[in-house]
Design a protein around this motif. Structure first.
Motif, PDB file in Angstrom:
ATOM      1  N   ASN A  50     -22.378  -2.272  -9.099  1.00 62.35           N
ATOM      2  CA  ASN A  50     -21.682  -2.006 -10.357  1.00 62.35           C
ATOM      3  C   ASN A  50     -22.310  -0.771 -10.983  1.00 62.35           C
ATOM      4  OD1 ASN A  50     -20.549  -1.910 -12.876  1.00 62.35           O
ATOM      5  ND2 ASN A  50     -21.062  -4.001 -13.442  1.00 62.35           N
ATOM      6  N   THR A  52     -21.035   0.906 -13.435  1.00 57.42           N
ATOM      7  CA  THR A  52     -20.422   1.105 -14.751  1.00 57.42           C
ATOM      8  C   THR A  52     -21.392   0.647 -15.840  1.00 57.42           C
ATOM      9  OG1 THR A  52     -19.411  -1.098 -14.963  1.00 57.42           O
ATOM     10  CG2 THR A  52     -18.174   0.554 -13.695  1.00 57.42           C
ATOM     11  N   LYS A  53     -20.933   0.713 -17.066  1.00 54.18           N
ATOM     12  CA  LYS A  53     -21.750   0.289 -18.205  1.00 54.18           C
ATOM     13  C   LYS A  53     -21.326  -1.077 -18.738  1.00 54.18           C
ATOM     14  CE  LYS A  53     -22.718   4.994 -19.505  1.00 54.18           C
ATOM     15  NZ  LYS A  53     -24.040   5.388 -19.640  1.00 54.18           N
ATOM     16  N   LYS A  54     -20.464  -1.772 -17.992  1.00 53.28           N
ATOM     17  CA  LYS A  54     -20.048  -3.110 -18.422  1.00 53.28           C
ATOM     18  C   LYS A  54     -20.089  -4.069 -17.238  1.00 53.28           C
ATOM     19  CE  LYS A  54     -15.106  -2.486 -17.754  1.00 53.28           C
ATOM     20  NZ  LYS A  54     -13.795  -2.664 -18.312  1.00 53.28           N
ATOM     21  N   LYS A  55     -20.204  -5.358 -17.562  1.00 54.17           N
ATOM     22  CA  LYS A  55     -20.248  -6.341 -16.483  1.00 54.17           C
ATOM     23  C   LYS A  55     -18.847  -6.511 -15.888  1.00 54.17           C
ATOM     24  CE  LYS A  55     -19.628 -10.553 -19.177  1.00 54.17           C
ATOM     25  NZ  LYS A  55     -20.175 -11.840 -19.551  1.00 54.17           N
ATOM     26  N   PRO A  94     -24.058  -4.479 -15.379  1.00 57.98           N
ATOM     27  CA  PRO A  94     -24.054  -3.018 -15.286  1.00 57.98           C
ATOM     28  C   PRO A  94     -25.313  -2.492 -14.588  1.00 57.98           C
ATOM     29  CG  PRO A  94     -23.579  -3.734 -17.533  1.00 57.98           C
ATOM     30  CD  PRO A  94     -23.964  -4.950 -16.759  1.00 57.98           C
ATOM     31  N   ASP A 130     -10.601  -7.592 -15.209  1.00 61.94           N
ATOM     32  CA  ASP A 130      -9.842  -6.456 -15.764  1.00 61.94           C
ATOM     33  C   ASP A 130      -8.800  -5.921 -14.790  1.00 61.94           C
ATOM     34  OD1 ASP A 130     -11.244  -6.644 -18.163  1.00 61.94           O
ATOM     35  OD2 ASP A 130     -12.766  -5.205 -17.517  1.00 61.94           O
TER      36      ASP A 130
END
Length: 149
Positions: A50, A52-55, A94, A130
């Motif tokens: 991952n 990204t900056k989000k789970k 993240p 998402d």
């Protein structure tokens, strides 16, 4: 000459890589391990990063490899390994990675439709939170074939 060698190296490393990236999520080296080429059950292993900056959560898998595929966990209870399906998905924080491997989290394929040989590449879709879907190919390993992440 040096640039030609570098160019050839880059071409082959990209051509034969076995990883998939989308929206900051990286899926590395998905393999489907089967006991025999005509086996009806197999286990899927891979690594997910991952970036990204989000789970994110790995929610499910879709494929035409088998009648049913499930994300599983393995628990050790009273010196016995027990396998259970995961209902809510696997969270990847993240900047972290999740490794699906033997005696841990993995993907089970039940009632595999066809016979398969080592090195075959089989299509599947990994479904994340998402509504993120990453198309991957599982490399088939039959018998004692090894894999490394």
């Amino acid at each position: 000459m040096r640039y030609l060698i570098i160019l050839i190296y880059l071409f082959f490393s990209i051509s034969f890589s076995h990883e998939y990236k989308k929206n900051g999520i990286e899926v590395i080296h998905p393999v489907l391990k089967m006991v025999s080429s005509n086996g009806k059950m197999g286990a899927g292993y891979l690594k997910i990063k991952n970036n990204t900056k989000k789970k994110v959560s790995l929610v499910s898998i879709d494929s035409k490899i088998a009648k049913k595929q499930e994300i599983h966990e393995v628990l050790l209870e009273n010196n016995t390994y027990k396998m259970r399906p995961i209902k809510k998905g696997l969270i990847i924080l993240p900047g972290k990675e999740l490794v699906l491997k033997s005696k841990s989290y993995h993907i089970m394929f039940f009632d595999i439709y066809e016979d398969h040989e080592t090195d075959e590449m089989l299509d599947a879709k990994l479904n994340f939170s998402d509504n993120l879907i990453i198309n991957v190919k599982f490399k088939v390993l039959v018998g004692n074939s090894n894999h490394n992440h």
